[in-house]
Design a protein around this motif. Structure first.
Motif, PDB file in Angstrom:
ATOM      1  N   LEU A 239       0.769  -1.407  -0.018  1.00 16.15           N
ATOM      2  CA  LEU A 239      -0.015  -0.135  -0.082  1.00 16.15           C
ATOM      3  C   LEU A 239       0.698   1.244  -0.125  1.00 16.15           C
ATOM      4  O   LEU A 239       0.501   2.238  -0.597  1.00 16.15           O
ATOM      5  CB  LEU A 239      -1.028   0.165   1.437  1.00 16.15           C
ATOM      6  N   ALA A 240       2.047   1.359   0.732  1.00 13.09           N
ATOM      7  CA  ALA A 240       3.007   2.374   0.892  1.00 13.09           C
ATOM      8  C   ALA A 240       3.508   2.730  -0.878  1.00 13.09           C
ATOM      9  O   ALA A 240       3.534   3.771  -0.880  1.00 13.09           O
ATOM     10  CB  ALA A 240       4.173   2.168   1.595  1.00 13.09           C
ATOM     11  N   LYS A 241       3.887   1.589  -1.498  1.00  7.42           N
ATOM     12  CA  LYS A 241       4.373   1.745  -2.755  1.00  7.42           C
ATOM     13  C   LYS A 241       2.991   2.113  -3.845  1.00  7.42           C
ATOM     14  O   LYS A 241       3.451   2.996  -4.722  1.00  7.42           O
ATOM     15  CB  LYS A 241       5.052   0.664  -3.189  1.00  7.42           C
ATOM     16  N   ALA A 242       2.088   1.638  -3.742  1.00 12.58           N
ATOM     17  CA  ALA A 242       0.874   1.856  -4.342  1.00 12.58           C
ATOM     18  C   ALA A 242       0.425   3.552  -4.368  1.00 12.58           C
ATOM     19  O   ALA A 242       0.096   3.694  -5.390  1.00 12.58           O
ATOM     20  CB  ALA A 242      -0.427   0.993  -4.095  1.00 12.58           C
ATOM     21  N   ASP A 243       0.766   3.997  -3.205  1.00 14.67           N
ATOM     22  CA  ASP A 243       0.545   5.394  -3.044  1.00 14.67           C
ATOM     23  C   ASP A 243       1.410   6.098  -4.050  1.00 14.67           C
ATOM     24  O   ASP A 243       0.881   7.393  -4.377  1.00 14.67           O
ATOM     25  CB  ASP A 243       0.614   6.024  -1.702  1.00 14.67           C
ATOM     26  N   GLY A 247      -0.504   2.430 -11.981  1.00 14.59           N
ATOM     27  CA  GLY A 247      -0.408   0.897 -12.835  1.00 14.59           C
ATOM     28  C   GLY A 247       0.333  -0.038 -11.808  1.00 14.59           C
ATOM     29  O   GLY A 247       0.278   0.191 -10.547  1.00 14.59           O
ATOM     30  N   SER A 248       0.699  -1.069 -12.534  1.00 13.32           N
ATOM     31  CA  SER A 248       1.258  -1.973 -11.899  1.00 13.32           C
ATOM     32  C   SER A 248       2.898  -1.547 -11.486  1.00 13.32           C
ATOM     33  O   SER A 248       3.514  -0.950 -12.194  1.00 13.32           O
ATOM     34  CB  SER A 248       1.373  -3.483 -12.856  1.00 13.32           C
ATOM     35  N   PHE A 249       3.328  -2.411 -10.556  1.00 12.66           N
ATOM     36  CA  PHE A 249       4.743  -2.360 -10.287  1.00 12.66           C
ATOM     37  C   PHE A 249       5.171  -3.453  -9.416  1.00 12.66           C
ATOM     38  O   PHE A 249       4.513  -4.611  -9.533  1.00 12.66           O
ATOM     39  CB  PHE A 249       4.989  -1.147  -9.161  1.00 12.66           C
ATOM     40  N   SER A 250       6.599  -3.583  -9.308  1.00 15.37           N
ATOM     41  CA  SER A 250       7.172  -4.800  -8.889  1.00 15.37           C
ATOM     42  C   SER A 250       7.490  -4.595  -7.394  1.00 15.37           C
ATOM     43  O   SER A 250       8.061  -3.611  -6.809  1.00 15.37           O
ATOM     44  CB  SER A 250       8.488  -5.132  -9.537  1.00 15.37           C
ATOM     45  N   LEU A 251       7.396  -5.629  -6.513  1.00 12.21           N
ATOM     46  CA  LEU A 251       7.870  -5.523  -5.079  1.00 12.21           C
ATOM     47  C   LEU A 251       8.414  -7.138  -4.799  1.00 12.21           C
ATOM     48  O   LEU A 251       7.463  -7.996  -4.970  1.00 12.21           O
ATOM     49  CB  LEU A 251       6.509  -5.133  -4.073  1.00 12.21           C
ATOM     50  N   ASP A 252       9.380  -7.083  -4.233  1.00 13.46           N
ATOM     51  CA  ASP A 252       9.995  -8.386  -3.665  1.00 13.46           C
ATOM     52  C   ASP A 252      10.034  -9.217  -4.936  1.00 13.46           C
ATOM     53  O   ASP A 252       9.823 -10.521  -4.834  1.00 13.46           O
ATOM     54  CB  ASP A 252       9.228  -9.185  -2.600  1.00 13.46           C
ATOM     55  N   GLY A 253      10.250  -8.858  -6.140  1.00 15.53           N
ATOM     56  CA  GLY A 253      10.409  -9.577  -7.472  1.00 15.53           C
ATOM     57  C   GLY A 253       9.359 -10.225  -7.932  1.00 15.53           C
ATOM     58  O   GLY A 253       9.375 -11.182  -8.889  1.00 15.53           O
ATOM     59  N   VAL A 256       2.776  -6.541  -9.036  1.00 13.53           N
ATOM     60  CA  VAL A 256       1.752  -6.171  -8.203  1.00 13.53           C
ATOM     61  C   VAL A 256       0.706  -5.329  -9.233  1.00 13.53           C
ATOM     62  O   VAL A 256       1.152  -4.321  -9.826  1.00 13.53           O
ATOM     63  CB  VAL A 256       2.149  -5.347  -7.021  1.00 13.53           C
ATOM     64  N   ASP A 257      -0.478  -5.654  -9.195  1.00 15.22           N
ATOM     65  CA  ASP A 257      -1.287  -5.010 -10.102  1.00 15.22           C
ATOM     66  C   ASP A 257      -2.442  -4.674  -9.097  1.00 15.22           C
ATOM     67  O   ASP A 257      -2.689  -4.944  -7.939  1.00 15.22           O
ATOM     68  CB  ASP A 257      -1.582  -5.524 -11.315  1.00 15.22           C
ATOM     69  N   ALA A 258      -3.647  -4.185  -9.838  1.00 11.87           N
ATOM     70  CA  ALA A 258      -4.983  -3.724  -8.974  1.00 11.87           C
ATOM     71  C   ALA A 258      -5.477  -4.793  -8.146  1.00 11.87           C
ATOM     72  O   ALA A 258      -5.924  -4.731  -6.773  1.00 11.87           O
ATOM     73  CB  ALA A 258      -6.259  -3.273 -10.166  1.00 11.87           C
ATOM     74  N   PRO A 259      -5.683  -6.183  -8.568  1.00  6.26           N
ATOM     75  CA  PRO A 259      -6.251  -7.105  -7.644  1.00  6.26           C
ATOM     76  C   PRO A 259      -5.291  -7.334  -6.362  1.00  6.26           C
ATOM     77  O   PRO A 259      -5.820  -7.567  -5.208  1.00  6.26           O
ATOM     78  CB  PRO A 259      -6.275  -8.537  -8.474  1.00  6.26           C
ATOM     79  N   ALA A 262      -5.671  -4.884  -3.916  1.00 10.49           N
ATOM     80  CA  ALA A 262      -7.065  -4.851  -3.318  1.00 10.49           C
ATOM     81  C   ALA A 262      -6.972  -5.879  -2.387  1.00 10.49           C
ATOM     82  O   ALA A 262      -7.511  -5.462  -1.072  1.00 10.49           O
ATOM     83  CB  ALA A 262      -8.205  -5.229  -4.422  1.00 10.49           C
ATOM     84  N   ARG A 263      -6.206  -6.717  -2.494  1.00 11.23           N
ATOM     85  CA  ARG A 263      -6.016  -7.841  -1.430  1.00 11.23           C
ATOM     86  C   ARG A 263      -5.454  -7.251  -0.268  1.00 11.23           C
ATOM     87  O   ARG A 263      -5.510  -7.595   0.814  1.00 11.23           O
ATOM     88  CB  ARG A 263      -5.294  -9.039  -1.917  1.00 11.23           C
ATOM     89  N   ALA A 264      -4.169  -6.259  -0.612  1.00 16.05           N
ATOM     90  CA  ALA A 264      -3.579  -5.873   0.581  1.00 16.05           C
ATOM     91  C   ALA A 264      -4.291  -5.082   1.437  1.00 16.05           C
ATOM     92  O   ALA A 264      -4.072  -4.819   2.695  1.00 16.05           O
ATOM     93  CB  ALA A 264      -2.383  -5.079   0.006  1.00 16.05           C
ATOM     94  N   ARG A 265      -5.210  -4.290   0.810  1.00 12.58           N
ATOM     95  CA  ARG A 265      -5.929  -3.413   1.334  1.00 12.58           C
ATOM     96  C   ARG A 265      -7.088  -4.220   2.340  1.00 12.58           C
ATOM     97  O   ARG A 265      -7.398  -3.780   3.569  1.00 12.58           O
ATOM     98  CB  ARG A 265      -6.956  -2.794   0.505  1.00 12.58           C
ATOM     99  N   SER A 266      -7.399  -5.315   1.814  1.00  9.93           N
ATOM    100  CA  SER A 266      -8.332  -6.175   2.470  1.00  9.93           C
ATOM    101  C   SER A 266      -7.635  -6.470   3.871  1.00  9.93           C
ATOM    102  O   SER A 266      -8.338  -6.907   4.914  1.00  9.93           O
ATOM    103  CB  SER A 266      -8.975  -7.339   1.734  1.00  9.93           C
TER     104      SER A 266
END
Length: 276
Positions: A239-243, A247-253, A256-259, A262-266
């Motif tokens: 969520l910190a990186k999504a701010d 669009g999509s981005f990479s985290l820990d290899g 990460v896209d919209a779904p 959304a799971r992180a927010r949940s």
């Protein structure tokens, strides 16, 4: 958030006296299988006091009625239980009829409408789960593993229960309902290591909580159906990186896209519910 639902025989003063101290999110006052026939009337007549006692620790209170018992349902309503656990549900019309039965009692008592948790306990009910899930007043669904195994002529092993439990789980989630259960029987409560593994498995599948018949299982359900510290750390970083990303981005290899956001927010939302 209902992670743990503890069954308590509604006729047993010994178990009722301590039910509110067990830390369960919900207490199920049982009028059905755990109550001998000769004690059922007294257990029903005592619901008003039992509900008050069970609720005194802050838990929600459900009453598991005997199948088709209008007297049980009315008594639970007048006792101001939060909802009913309905065994052996086969078709959605059962819940429609029950809602119609309870409405005048609720008006008479000036109380909110009762919620239902439906127990599906036969092959036909499992195959009809999607229709049952569309019935009124439903809070959630669960599968009764022991009764299902009995009607199948099977053993209630995790292998036997895995598929039907998931089918009921999918039916609940398709309608936005809570889904309760472990992918094993609740009757085997002594093997806590196996229960902890089953809770982790159920949480990974998206189950919201589970019933239990022994208070020693409650802490494992409460802890296991919360996001783990690793999950919460991952969600926080996503969520910190999504701010700061479009669009999509990479985290820990990993992408990460919209779904996934959304799971992180949940996950973060579920953790906040526990804090509150």
């Amino acid at each position: 958030m209902i992670r743990s639902l503890l069954y308590v025989p509604a006729h047993s003063e010994r178990f009722l006296a301590k039910a509110h101290q067990r830390g369960a999110d919900a207490i199920i006052l049982d009028l059905e299988d755990s109550v001998p026939p000769e004690h059922k009337s007294a257990a029903r007549d005592g619901l008003a006091a039992s509900v008050v006692l069970a609720r005194s620790g802050g838990a929600k209170v459900f009453v598991r009625i005997n199948p088709g018992s209008d007297d049980d349902a009315r008594a639970a309503c007048r006792a101001r239980a939060d909802g009913l656990l309905l065994p052996k549900v086969q078709r959605p019309e059962t819940l429609v009829d029950l809602a119609t039965l309870l409405e005048p009692v609720e008006n008479e008592c000036a109380r909110p409408a009762m919620q239902f948790v439906a127990l599906l306990e036969s092959p036909g009910a499992v195959l009809n789960a999607a229709a049952i899930a569309r019935a009124p007043r439903l809070l959630g669904l669960a599968l009764g593993g022991e009764d299902l195994a009995l009607t199948l002529g099977a053993q209630p092993t995790p292998a036997v229960l895995h598929l039907p439990k998931l089918l009921v789980h999918y039916a609940a989630k398709a309608q936005g309902l809570l889904s309760f259960g472990l992918l094993r029987s609740v009757a085997d409560y002594a093997d806590l290591d196996a229960i902890k593994m089953a809770v982790q498995e159920a949480q990974e599948h998206g189950f919201d909580g589970a019933t239990c018949v022994h208070p020693g299982v409650v802490p494992h359900l409460n802890a296991g159906f919360l996001p783990s510290s690793e999950q919460l750390d991952w969600a926080t970083r996503v969520l910190a990186k999504a701010d700061h990303q479009q669009g999509s981005f990479s985290l820990d290899g990993r992408m990460v896209d919209a779904p996934i956001v959304a799971r992180a927010r949940s996950i973060a939302s579920r953790a906040r519910q526990d804090d509150s």
